[in-house]
Write a protein that holds these residues in place. Structure first.
Motif, PDB file in Angstrom:
ATOM      1  N   ILE A 120       0.850  -1.189   0.000  1.00 59.53           N
ATOM      2  CA  ILE A 120       0.000   0.000   0.000  1.00 59.53           C
ATOM      3  C   ILE A 120       0.888   1.242   0.000  1.00 59.53           C
ATOM      4  O   ILE A 120       1.746   1.396   0.875  1.00 59.53           O
ATOM      5  N   TYR A 121       0.701   2.109  -0.992  1.00 60.68           N
ATOM      6  CA  TYR A 121       1.456   3.366  -1.043  1.00 60.68           C
ATOM      7  C   TYR A 121       0.608   4.439  -0.368  1.00 60.68           C
ATOM      8  O   TYR A 121      -0.457   4.797  -0.857  1.00 60.68           O
ATOM      9  N   ARG A 170      -5.967   6.994   4.629  1.00 63.62           N
ATOM     10  CA  ARG A 170      -6.569   6.277   3.505  1.00 63.62           C
ATOM     11  C   ARG A 170      -5.920   4.908   3.318  1.00 63.62           C
ATOM     12  O   ARG A 170      -6.601   3.922   3.019  1.00 63.62           O
ATOM     13  N   GLY A 171      -4.603   4.848   3.512  1.00 64.56           N
ATOM     14  CA  GLY A 171      -3.922   3.561   3.417  1.00 64.56           C
ATOM     15  C   GLY A 171      -4.383   2.598   4.493  1.00 64.56           C
ATOM     16  O   GLY A 171      -4.596   1.409   4.237  1.00 64.56           O
ATOM     17  N   ARG A 172      -4.548   3.122   5.703  1.00 64.06           N
ATOM     18  CA  ARG A 172      -5.021   2.272   6.799  1.00 64.06           C
ATOM     19  C   ARG A 172      -6.447   1.799   6.539  1.00 64.06           C
ATOM     20  O   ARG A 172      -6.793   0.645   6.828  1.00 64.06           O
ATOM     21  N   LEU A 173      -7.276   2.674   5.976  1.00 65.93           N
ATOM     22  CA  LEU A 173      -8.641   2.271   5.629  1.00 65.93           C
ATOM     23  C   LEU A 173      -8.625   1.130   4.622  1.00 65.93           C
ATOM     24  O   LEU A 173      -9.397   0.168   4.741  1.00 65.93           O
ATOM     25  N   SER A 194      -3.933   7.493  -1.697  1.00 63.16           N
ATOM     26  CA  SER A 194      -3.583   8.865  -1.334  1.00 63.16           C
ATOM     27  C   SER A 194      -4.399   9.831  -2.175  1.00 63.16           C
ATOM     28  O   SER A 194      -4.738   9.543  -3.331  1.00 63.16           O
ATOM     29  N   ALA A 195      -4.699  10.991  -1.592  1.00 65.79           N
ATOM     30  CA  ALA A 195      -5.387  12.039  -2.347  1.00 65.79           C
ATOM     31  C   ALA A 195      -4.499  12.609  -3.444  1.00 65.79           C
ATOM     32  O   ALA A 195      -4.987  13.288  -4.352  1.00 65.79           O
ATOM     33  N   LYS A 240       2.153  -2.632 -12.446  1.00 69.69           N
ATOM     34  CA  LYS A 240       1.563  -3.275 -11.267  1.00 69.69           C
ATOM     35  C   LYS A 240       0.821  -2.280 -10.374  1.00 69.69           C
ATOM     36  O   LYS A 240       0.349  -2.649  -9.298  1.00 69.69           O
ATOM     37  N   VAL A 241       0.712  -1.044 -10.808  1.00 70.06           N
ATOM     38  CA  VAL A 241       0.148   0.004  -9.957  1.00 70.06           C
ATOM     39  C   VAL A 241      -1.373   0.059 -10.091  1.00 70.06           C
ATOM     40  O   VAL A 241      -1.925   0.027 -11.193  1.00 70.06           O
ATOM     41  N   LEU A 242      -2.048   0.155  -8.942  1.00 68.90           N
ATOM     42  CA  LEU A 242      -3.485   0.405  -8.869  1.00 68.90           C
ATOM     43  C   LEU A 242      -3.699   1.616  -7.970  1.00 68.90           C
ATOM     44  O   LEU A 242      -2.774   2.072  -7.294  1.00 68.90           O
ATOM     45  N   SER A 243      -4.912   2.136  -7.949  1.00 70.11           N
ATOM     46  CA  SER A 243      -5.211   3.246  -7.044  1.00 70.11           C
ATOM     47  C   SER A 243      -6.480   2.935  -6.261  1.00 70.11           C
ATOM     48  O   SER A 243      -7.406   2.296  -6.773  1.00 70.11           O
ATOM     49  N   TYR A 244      -6.493   3.397  -5.025  1.00 72.55           N
ATOM     50  CA  TYR A 244      -7.650   3.201  -4.149  1.00 72.55           C
ATOM     51  C   TYR A 244      -8.166   4.563  -3.728  1.00 72.55           C
ATOM     52  O   TYR A 244      -7.452   5.344  -3.097  1.00 72.55           O
TER      53      TYR A 244
END
Length: 369
Positions: free
Chosen positions: A14-15, A20-23, A71-72, A88-92
């Motif tokens: 998790i970047y 937000r990462g903890r969520l 991250s925002a 390999k990158v995704l975004s949350y």
């Protein structure tokens, strides 16, 4: 959007060593216990975040399945990442509207992007989001075709022709379109000015469902008559049901929204200030039925959003309104779930040949057969 679609047993980093990462980590623990979180990476932080190690971005190796940016500032972060890890990158982003393919098992879906959508686009290019017979195309909405801010991975996909400008796309190509910035007023306004606005949205949520309903009715009737009892809204006003309907009105349509008090009317007027075809009635739904309903004639879409459909008054009001709804017209009830409606309402809907299109905890949409 991505949590459910991660491959079974995926190993992720998790970047974003923050809230937000903890969520995301907690969401994975709850919904995807098969996914292993190897640790975090962060632009500024080092050491550990909680019990997890923080890997410096420049030291990221290929010994993981996905790097999920939470991250925002995801667009900026992804631009600065080593090129080798980009595939390999995704975004949350918990704020991004959920993607809903609406049962499209075959055909093509357009992903309508802007310059600030590159983080979201990584999900579609780097993760399997569709069935084997569904294809997607990225259609860029920026009025100026400038992609210099995008990362090298996406620019390579542009060079391969996998990202097109909206002027090179036609609505007949697509069964659905996903607009990740649906809550952005400026993006939505521009999107509505393009031919892609004639394609049903693959966004989940009430606002997009109402928009798609208006699109469907527009294809059946030359002009639309809509009545709404009550306005469903969020704190920000971004999801007013009234606005979703007003955005789809054309000259010759009629739309009356009924709200109980002047304060509610003022709020809705503020949100719909650019839409002159909205007619506001201040008073009770019963008062409107008595004073105005007969003069409306045919009603193609009735939204009874003011009370739960477990209330006897809703069944009584619908019994009067349904006489105005033609074959192919629709009715929407709100504040419902699969067990909330009165048996009398269920029976009346069956007798009058209304068929359920969808029904969940938020709404119940039916169409007259």
């Amino acid at each position: 959007m991505i949590v459910a679609r991660l491959p079974k047993g995926a190993r992720v980093i998790i970047y974003g060593a923050g809230g937000r990462g903890r969520l995301l980590e907690l969401t994975l623990e709850d919904r995807r216990p098969d996914v292993t979180v190897l640790g975090y990476s962060d632009t500024f932080k080092r050491g550990r975040y909680g019990s997890s190690p923080i890997f410096p971005p420049e030291e990221l190796s290929g010994d993981f399945d996905y790097l999920i940016v939470a991250s925002a500032y995801a667009d900026k972060i992804i631009t600065d990442l080593p090129e080798a890890v980009l595939p390999k990158v995704l975004s949350y982003d918990p704020v991004t509207p959920p993607f809903d393919p609406k049962g499209i098992a075959e055909g093509s879906i357009a992903i309508a992007s802007t310059r600030s959508s590159q983080a979201m686009l990584m999900n579609f290019f780097n993760l399997s989001m569709f069935g084997p017979k569904t294809q997607f195309s990225v259609v860029h909405l920026d009025p100026v075709w400038t992609l210099s801010l995008w990362n090298a991975h996406l620019q390579g996909l542009v060079a391969e022709g996998r990202v097109r400008h909206h002027e090179a796309a036609t609505p007949d190509e697509f069964e659905g379109v996903y607009l990740p910035e649906y809550g952005n007023e400026h993006v939505l306004r521009f999107f509505n000015s393009t031919p892609l606005a004639a394609v049903p949205l693959c966004n989940a949520g009430l606002r997009s469902r109402l928009r798609n309903t208006m699109l469907g009715l527009r294809g059946r009737f030359s002009r639309l008559s809509v009545v709404e009892f009550g306005s469903i809204c969020t704190v920000t006003g971004g999801n007013f049901s009234t606005l979703a309907i007003a955005e789809m009105l054309s000259s010759g349509d009629s739309f009356v929204t009924v709200n109980l008090d002047a304060g509610s009317i003022q709020s809705v007027q503020s949100v719909c200030r650019e839409h002159s075809l909205v007619d506001y009635y201040c008073g009770t739904s019963g008062g409107f039925i008595e004073e105005r309903l007969a003069g409306m004639g045919t009603i193609h879409f009735a939204c009874l959003l003011h009370q739960p459909c477990s209330e006897a008054s809703v069944a009584s009001e619908f019994e009067v309104i349904e006489r105005h709804i033609p074959k192919g017209g629709r009715v929407l009830f709100a504040h419902t779930n699969r067990h909330a409606a009165l048996p009398a309402l269920e029976q009346l809907l069956a007798e009058k040949e209304f068929e359920t299109l969808y029904r969940d905890n938020a709404g119940w949409m039916l169409e007259r057969q």
